[in-house]
Design a protein around this motif. Structure first.
Motif, PDB file in Angstrom:
ATOM      1  N   ARG A  24       0.837  -1.201   0.000  1.00  0.00           N
ATOM      2  CA  ARG A  24       0.000   0.000   0.000  1.00  0.00           C
ATOM      3  C   ARG A  24       0.873   1.254   0.000  1.00  0.00           C
ATOM      4  N   MET A  25       0.600   2.153  -0.939  1.00  0.00           N
ATOM      5  CA  MET A  25       1.347   3.411  -1.050  1.00  0.00           C
ATOM      6  C   MET A  25       0.375   4.582  -1.167  1.00  0.00           C
ATOM      7  N   TYR A  26       0.578   5.561  -0.301  1.00  0.00           N
ATOM      8  CA  TYR A  26      -0.258   6.773  -0.283  1.00  0.00           C
ATOM      9  C   TYR A  26       0.651   7.960  -0.582  1.00  0.00           C
ATOM     10  N   VAL A  27       0.248   8.787  -1.543  1.00  0.00           N
ATOM     11  CA  VAL A  27       1.025   9.969  -1.929  1.00  0.00           C
ATOM     12  C   VAL A  27       0.128  11.197  -1.827  1.00  0.00           C
ATOM     13  N   CYS A  28       0.658  12.251  -1.199  1.00  0.00           N
ATOM     14  CA  CYS A  28      -0.096  13.503  -1.103  1.00  0.00           C
ATOM     15  C   CYS A  28      -0.190  14.151  -2.482  1.00  0.00           C
ATOM     16  N   GLY A  29      -1.408  14.389  -2.924  1.00  0.00           N
ATOM     17  CA  GLY A  29      -1.624  14.939  -4.254  1.00  0.00           C
ATOM     18  C   GLY A  29      -1.791  16.449  -4.247  1.00  0.00           C
ATOM     19  N   MET A  30      -2.570  16.939  -5.191  1.00  0.00           N
ATOM     20  CA  MET A  30      -2.645  18.367  -5.463  1.00  0.00           C
ATOM     21  C   MET A  30      -3.796  19.047  -4.718  1.00  0.00           C
ATOM     22  N   THR A  31      -3.571  20.313  -4.392  1.00  0.00           N
ATOM     23  CA  THR A  31      -4.637  21.200  -3.967  1.00  0.00           C
ATOM     24  C   THR A  31      -5.117  21.911  -5.223  1.00  0.00           C
ATOM     25  N   VAL A  32      -6.342  21.620  -5.650  1.00  0.00           N
ATOM     26  CA  VAL A  32      -6.760  21.943  -7.012  1.00  0.00           C
ATOM     27  C   VAL A  32      -7.435  23.310  -7.088  1.00  0.00           C
ATOM     28  N   TYR A  33      -6.609  24.358  -7.118  1.00  0.00           N
ATOM     29  CA  TYR A  33      -7.143  25.709  -7.310  1.00  0.00           C
ATOM     30  C   TYR A  33      -6.448  26.423  -8.468  1.00  0.00           C
ATOM     31  N   ASP A  34      -5.486  25.754  -9.105  1.00  0.00           N
ATOM     32  CA  ASP A  34      -4.745  26.359 -10.211  1.00  0.00           C
ATOM     33  C   ASP A  34      -4.139  25.232 -11.033  1.00  0.00           C
ATOM     34  N   TYR A  35      -3.505  25.607 -12.161  1.00  0.00           N
ATOM     35  CA  TYR A  35      -2.836  24.604 -12.983  1.00  0.00           C
ATOM     36  C   TYR A  35      -1.590  24.070 -12.273  1.00  0.00           C
ATOM     37  N   CYS A  36      -1.278  22.815 -12.516  1.00  0.00           N
ATOM     38  CA  CYS A  36      -0.092  22.196 -11.919  1.00  0.00           C
ATOM     39  C   CYS A  36       1.173  22.801 -12.522  1.00  0.00           C
ATOM     40  N   HIS A  37       2.185  23.005 -11.669  1.00  0.00           N
ATOM     41  CA  HIS A  37       3.473  23.482 -12.173  1.00  0.00           C
ATOM     42  C   HIS A  37       4.484  22.336 -12.200  1.00  0.00           C
ATOM     43  N   LEU A  38       5.718  22.635 -12.614  1.00  0.00           N
ATOM     44  CA  LEU A  38       6.714  21.583 -12.782  1.00  0.00           C
ATOM     45  C   LEU A  38       7.081  20.905 -11.465  1.00  0.00           C
ATOM     46  N   GLY A  39       6.949  21.620 -10.349  1.00  0.00           N
ATOM     47  CA  GLY A  39       7.154  20.972  -9.062  1.00  0.00           C
ATOM     48  C   GLY A  39       6.141  19.860  -8.842  1.00  0.00           C
ATOM     49  N   HIS A  40       4.889  20.109  -9.221  1.00  0.00           N
ATOM     50  CA  HIS A  40       3.872  19.067  -9.152  1.00  0.00           C
ATOM     51  C   HIS A  40       4.190  17.949 -10.141  1.00  0.00           C
ATOM     52  N   ALA A  41       4.694  18.324 -11.318  1.00  0.00           N
ATOM     53  CA  ALA A  41       5.046  17.309 -12.322  1.00  0.00           C
ATOM     54  C   ALA A  41       6.061  16.332 -11.760  1.00  0.00           C
ATOM     55  N   ARG A  42       6.998  16.827 -10.948  1.00  0.00           N
ATOM     56  CA  ARG A  42       8.000  15.924 -10.396  1.00  0.00           C
ATOM     57  C   ARG A  42       7.362  14.925  -9.444  1.00  0.00           C
ATOM     58  N   VAL A  43       6.434  15.373  -8.614  1.00  0.00           N
ATOM     59  CA  VAL A  43       5.735  14.443  -7.730  1.00  0.00           C
ATOM     60  C   VAL A  43       4.977  13.401  -8.551  1.00  0.00           C
ATOM     61  N   LEU A  44       4.250  13.850  -9.560  1.00  0.00           N
ATOM     62  CA  LEU A  44       3.461  12.945 -10.385  1.00  0.00           C
ATOM     63  C   LEU A  44       4.340  11.893 -11.056  1.00  0.00           C
ATOM     64  N   VAL A  45       5.430  12.338 -11.665  1.00  0.00           N
ATOM     65  CA  VAL A  45       6.294  11.435 -12.431  1.00  0.00           C
ATOM     66  C   VAL A  45       7.093  10.522 -11.507  1.00  0.00           C
TER      67      VAL A  45
END
Length: 475
Positions: A24-45
Motif C-alpha cells: 500500500r502506497m499513499y502519496v499527497c496529491g494536489m490542492t486543485v485551485y490552479d494549474y499544476c506546475h513543474l514541481g507538481h510534475a515531479r511528484v506525479l512522475v
C-alpha cells in the motif's frame, strides 16, 4: 532486492512490505485551485516511476493519491473568480488529469477527495479528543496538542523547544500552546461548512490525509510519499494524528545508525522527492517563480519533460532552465534515433533482470533507491552498442527497459519529427516542401530543389532519401 531511503530513519532500508500480498502506497496529491506546475510534475512522475517499479517486482500494489478540494486557497480563488468551489475544483482536476496523461503518468488506483471523507475526519478528531491528544477551543476550533505526542519532530528532526523559539509559530489566544495546530475550523460567513460535534465548520488540511489513509489502508501501511516541502509540518502532523488516534499502536523498534530506536509512525517507509529550483530557489506558486506544466508543454514534447525529471535522482534538487530542457531533448533524441535506425524486435524482460549485463545493471540501479540517473545511463550504453552492431535485439532491450520508466514508447519517427510541440514549420508544411522538392528533383529543376533544401536546413530539418522514399526528422 529493493532498498529505499526512509526519511524517517535517514538511511537506506531493505523494502520488506507489511503484507507482501497487499502493498500500500499513499502519496499527497494536489490542492486543485490552479494549474499544476513543474514541481507538481515531479511528484506525479516520480511516484508513477516508483509504482511502476514496485509492480515490475511483482508486488500487488494499491496506489492512492489524494485530491485536496477544500482549502483556504480554493475558497479564496473561487470567490475571486465568482464561481462555486465545485466548479473551480472540477475544472482543475480535469486539467491535472490532462497534464498527468500527457506526461505518461498512469492513474492511481484510488484518488480520494477530501470533501468525500469529512465523516472520517470527524471520527478521527473525536478519537483524538478521547485519547487526550486534542481539545476543542472556545472559538469553535479543535486543536491537536503537540506536547501530548512525545515523538513529535522525529520525521523532520525538529525539536519542540526549537520550534517554540522559532518565528514561524502563529500566535493564537485560543491555543494551549502556540505549536498546536488546527484539526477543525469553525464556520465563517460565506464559507462551506459541515455539521460536527463542535458546531458547523470544515477540516484543517493535515487531518485529511490521516483520515483518508486510515480509511483506505487501516492503521498502518507501507509507503507514504510526497514532495520534500511536505515533510514539515504536514507529514509530521500526520504521524502525530494517526498515532494519537490509534492509541499507540504505531510504535515499533527500528535500527537507526547502528542501534535500535523507538519509532512512532503509522507508515513504515517515508519517501520525499527533491525540489525543482529556479535560480537556486524552490519553484512554487507562493514565490511566483513557477512554470505550469501546460506552458512548458507548448515548447517541449511531454516525454522530454518526463525524461528531464527521471534522469536525475528523485531525492536530488533539479534545476530548471530552457538549456536543461534542450539538453534533455537532445539526449532523448539520441535514444529515439537508435530505435529509428535499428528496428527493435520483441524483448521479453526477465522478472529479475537477468537477461544480460545491461538489464542486470539497470535492475541494480533501480533497486538502489530507485536510481533512475544510473538506469538512464544504462539506456545510453545499450543504444551505443545497438548502433555499433546493428542489433535489433539490443534495440528491443532499449525499448523495453525504457518502457519500465515510461519512456521510449512513442513511434520513433513521430517523436523525431517533434509532434505538435515545436516552433517553426509544422509537419504539414514540411511534408508539402518535401513533395515540392521531389517534383523539382524529378523534373531536374536543381535550383528549386536546392532552394527547398536550404529552407529545410534553416529550420534544422534533416531529410533522408532512400529507395523506400524520403523521411525527415528535426535536428
Amino acid at each position: 532486492m529493493l532498498y529505499l531511503y526512509n526519511t524517517l530513519t535517514r538511511q537506506k532500508e531493505r523494502f520488506e512490505p507489511i503484507d507482501p500480498k497487499n502493498v500500500r502506497m499513499y502519496v499527497c496529491g494536489m490542492t486543485v485551485y490552479d494549474y499544476c506546475h513543474l514541481g507538481h510534475a515531479r511528484v506525479l512522475v516520480v511516484f508513477d516511476m516508483i509504482a511502476r517499479w514496485l509492480r515490475q517486482h511483482g508486488y500487488p500494489l494499491t496506489y492512492v493519491r489524494n485530491i485536496t478540494d477544500i482549502d483556504d486557497k480554493i475558497i479564496a480563488r473561487a470567490n475571486q473568480n465568482g464561481e462555486t468551489i465545485q466548479q473551480l475544483t472540477e475544472r482543475f482536476i480535469q486539467a491535472m488529469n490532462e497534464d498527468s496523461q500527457a506526461l505518461g503518468v498512469l492513474r492511481p488506483d484510488i484518488e480520494p477527495k477530501a470533501t468525500e471523507h469529512i465523516a472520517q475526519m470527524i471520527q478521527m478528531i473525536e478519537k483524538l479528543i478521547e485519547n487526550g491528544k486534542a481539545y476543542p477551543a472556545e472559538n469553535g476550533d479543535v486543536y491537536y496538542a503537540v506536547r501530548e505526542f512525545d515523538a513529535y519532530g522525529q520525521l523532520s528532526g525538529k525539536s519542540l523547544d526549537d520550534l517554540r523559539a522559532g518565528e514561524r509559530v502563529e500566535v493564537d489566544g485560543f491555543k494551549r500552546d502556540p505549536l498546536d495546530f488546527v484539526l477543525w475550523k469553525a464556520a465563517k460567513p460565506e464559507e462551506p461548512s459541515w455539521a460536527s460535534p463542535w458546531g458547523n465548520g470544515r477540516p484543517g488540511w493535515h487531518i485529511e490525509c490521516s483520515a483518508m489513509g486510515g480509511e483506505l489502508f487501516g492503521q498502518t501501511f507501507d509507503i507514504h510519499g510526497g514532495g520534500a516541502d511536505l515533510q514539515f509540518p504536514h507529514h509530521e502532523n500526520e504521524i502525530a494524528q494517526s498515532c494519537g488516534a490509534n492509541g499507540g499502536l504505531c510504535g515499533h523498534n527500528k535500527p537507526v545508525s547502528g542501534s535500535l530506536k523507538k519509532i512512532d509512525s503509522h507508515v513504515k517507509y517515508w519517501l520525499h522527492n527533491g525540489f525543482i529550483r529556479v535560480d537556486n530557489e524552490k519553484m512554487s506558486k507562493s514565490l511566483g517563480n513557477f512554470f505550469t506544466i501546460r506552458d512548458v508543454l507548448k515548447k517541449y514534447q511531454p516525454e522530454v519533460v518526463r525524461f528531464f525529471i527521471l534522469r536525475a535522482h528523485y531525492r536530488s534538487p533539479l534545476n530548471y532552465s530552457d538549456a536543461h530542457l534542450d539538453d534533455a531533448k537532445n539526449s532523448l533524441t539520441r535514444l529515439y534515433n537508435t530505435l529509428n535506425n535499428v528496428k527493435p524486435i520483441e524483448f521479453k524482460l526477465d522478472s529479475n533482470g537477468n537477461n544480460n549485463d545491461y538489464t542486470h545493471k539497470f535492475f541494480n540501479a533501480m533497486n538502489d533507491d530507485f536510481g533512475t540517473a544510473e538506469a538512464v545511463s544504462v539506456l545510453f550504453e545499450i543504444a551505443n552498442e545497438a548502433n555499433k552492431n546493428d542489433s535489433a535485439e539490443l534495440s528491443g532491450c532499449l525499448k523495453t527497459l525504457g518502457g519500465v520508466l515510461g519512456l521510449l514508447q512513442d513511434n520513433p519517427e513521430q517523436f523525431l519529427q517533434g509532434g505538435n510541440n515545436v516552433d517553426g514549420l509544422s509537419a504539414d508544411e514540411i511534408n508539402k516542401l518535401i513533395s515540392q522538392r521531389k517534383i523539382a528533383r524529378e523534373t531536374k529543376n536543381w535550383a528549386e530543389s536546392d532552394r527547398i533544401r536550404d529552407i529545410l536546413a534553416e529550420h534544422k530539418i534533416q531529410v533522408k532519401d532512400s529507395a523506400d522514399g524520403t523521411t525527415w526528422t528535426r535536428g
